[in-house]
Design an enzyme around this catalytic site. Structure first.
Site, PDB file in Angstrom:
ATOM      1  N   THR A   1       0.856  -1.193   0.000  1.00 45.55           N
ATOM      2  CA  THR A   1       0.000   0.000   0.000  1.00 45.55           C
ATOM      3  C   THR A   1       0.890   1.240   0.000  1.00 45.55           C
ATOM      4  OG1 THR A   1      -1.841  -1.069   1.100  1.00 45.55           O
ATOM      5  CG2 THR A   1      -1.570   1.252   1.578  1.00 45.55           C
TER       6      THR A   1
ATOM      7  N   ASP B   1      -8.360  -0.816   6.307  1.00 51.22           N
ATOM      8  CA  ASP B   1      -8.247   0.406   7.119  1.00 51.22           C
ATOM      9  C   ASP B   1      -8.061   1.661   6.274  1.00 51.22           C
ATOM     10  OD1 ASP B   1      -5.635  -0.866   6.495  1.00 51.22           O
ATOM     11  OD2 ASP B   1      -4.901   1.055   7.248  1.00 51.22           O
TER      12      ASP B   1
ATOM     13  N   GLY C   1      -5.022  -4.458   7.569  1.00 59.02           N
ATOM     14  CA  GLY C   1      -6.117  -3.517   7.809  1.00 59.02           C
ATOM     15  C   GLY C   1      -7.017  -3.926   8.965  1.00 59.02           C
TER      16      GLY C   1
ATOM     17  N   ARG D   1     -14.533  -6.637   0.618  1.00 58.99           N
ATOM     18  CA  ARG D   1     -13.703  -6.381   1.812  1.00 58.99           C
ATOM     19  C   ARG D   1     -13.118  -4.978   1.734  1.00 58.99           C
ATOM     20  NH1 ARG D   1      -8.113  -4.787   2.882  1.00 58.99           N
ATOM     21  NH2 ARG D   1      -7.509  -5.681   4.871  1.00 58.99           N
TER      22      ARG D   1
HETATM   23  N1  ASP Z   1      -3.659  -1.774   5.069  1.00 58.34           N
HETATM   24  C1  ASP Z   1      -3.959  -2.296   3.757  1.00 58.34           C
HETATM   25  C2  ASP Z   1      -5.251  -3.070   3.831  1.00 58.34           C
HETATM   26  O1  ASP Z   1      -5.444  -3.828   4.764  1.00 58.34           O
HETATM   27  C3  ASP Z   1      -2.883  -3.196   3.229  1.00 58.34           C
HETATM   28  C4  ASP Z   1      -1.474  -2.617   3.301  1.00 58.34           C
HETATM   29  O2  ASP Z   1      -1.231  -1.658   4.012  1.00 58.34           O
HETATM   30  O3  ASP Z   1      -0.608  -3.133   2.583  1.00 58.34           O
HETATM   31  O4  ASP Z   1      -6.043  -2.959   2.933  1.00 58.34           O
END
Ligand code: ASP
Length: 282
Positions: A154, A185, A207, A182
């Site tokens: 991300t 966060d 998340g 889905r």
């Molecule tokens: N936080 C992101 C999510 O759960 C994934 C990530 O940070 O790589 O969608």
């Protein structure tokens, strides 16, 4: 005082990808910093920085987003202007080229804070945004990683502009092979991002863990008793209670920059006026 920090995900660090991913984080950092140097706002800076990472196929945002269980992309993004507490967020968008830009337009051009799925895309159409077919978002890497549990690519940015205003932005394809619908966060205020007139923060990692602790806004509570670096470290330590895995990047109005994580690594790059170029690493 001008500041920016960006991240390119926290999680499992694949060694052959390290140099290029650090380089792209530095490129995003310097792009955002030039925007600040040109007198533009911290909102402009975080959007331009995140767009560099969205457009690069090695990061889980925009092009290169991980695929859900049906083999489609469903992307989330969020943005916040700390000086006004205005925010915008989108979730489960499948074909808008730049989800972070859409989040910005939700903040600036809609009457709402958060639009999801086909409603978000209908709004994007109304305001004339660029769309791309699934083939644009798919990469050899994400097709290979389909069905593999992994997280960590991300992207996000936090910036402080000459007017002393802090802004944050985040963009993600979420986790691979996720259930359709889905949402992690990243587009959730307080969890994936938060900014006010004293600090700004962006989270990355699992998340489901991050939202249980409302990780980004948590820094603000600790800032009443400690400096930024300690506050960020404490928020990451709090993850132990639920065995959570995440990273945070943050900065405050004094110009302090901080990042901490309890994953194997986190790609980052940051820049201040006293530095010659962005400092990046993992
Ligand atoms: N936080 C992101 C999510 O759960 C994934 C990530 O940070 O790589 O969608």
């Amino acid at each position: 005082m001008l500041r920016i920090i960006v991240h390119g995900g926290a999680g499992n660090i694949k060694s052959e990808e390290v140099p290029i991913r650090v380089d792209v984080c530095k490129k995003a950092c310097s792009t955002g910093f030039s925007v600040l140097r040109n007198g533009k706002s911290s909102i402009d800076a975080v959007v331009e920085a995140v767009k560099v990472l969205e457009d690069h196929p090695l990061f889980d945002a925009g092009r290169g987003s991980y695929l859900n269980e049906e083999g489609n992309v469903e992307m989330d993004a969020g943005i916040m202007d700390g000086s006004t507490l205005n925010m915008g967020a989108v979730s489960a968008v499948t074909s808008v080229k730049s989800p972070v830009e859409l989040a910005r337009f939700v903040m600036e051009k809609s009457e709402h804070n958060f639009l999801t799925s086909r409603g978000a895309e209908a709004f994007a159409k109304e305001i004339g945004m660029q769309f791309e077919p699934l083939q644009y978002f798919l990469t050899e890497r994400t097709v290979k990683l389909y069905r593999k549990t992994r997280f960590g690519d991300t992207v996000g940015a936090v910036a402080l502009d000459e007017a002393g205003k802090i802004a944050v932005a985040v963009s993600t394809g979420g986790v691979p092979f996720k259930h359709v619908g889905r949402v992690g966060d990243s587009p959730l205020i307080g969890s994936g991002f938060y900014a006010n007139d004293s600090f700004g923060a962006i989270a990355t990692g699992i998340g489901e863990d991050i939202m249980r602790l409302v990780l980004s806004v948590r820094i603000g509570f600790y800032l009443e008793k400690m400096d930024l670096d300690k506050a960020v470290a404490q928020a990451i330590e709090d993850l132990n209670v639920i065995n959570g895995k995440a990273g945070l990047i943050a900065l405050d109005k004094e110009g302090d920059i901080s990042f901490h994580y309890n994953t194997k690594g986190m790609f980052y790059a940051y820049m201040r006026e006293d530095l010659k170029e962005c400092v990046g690493g993992v």
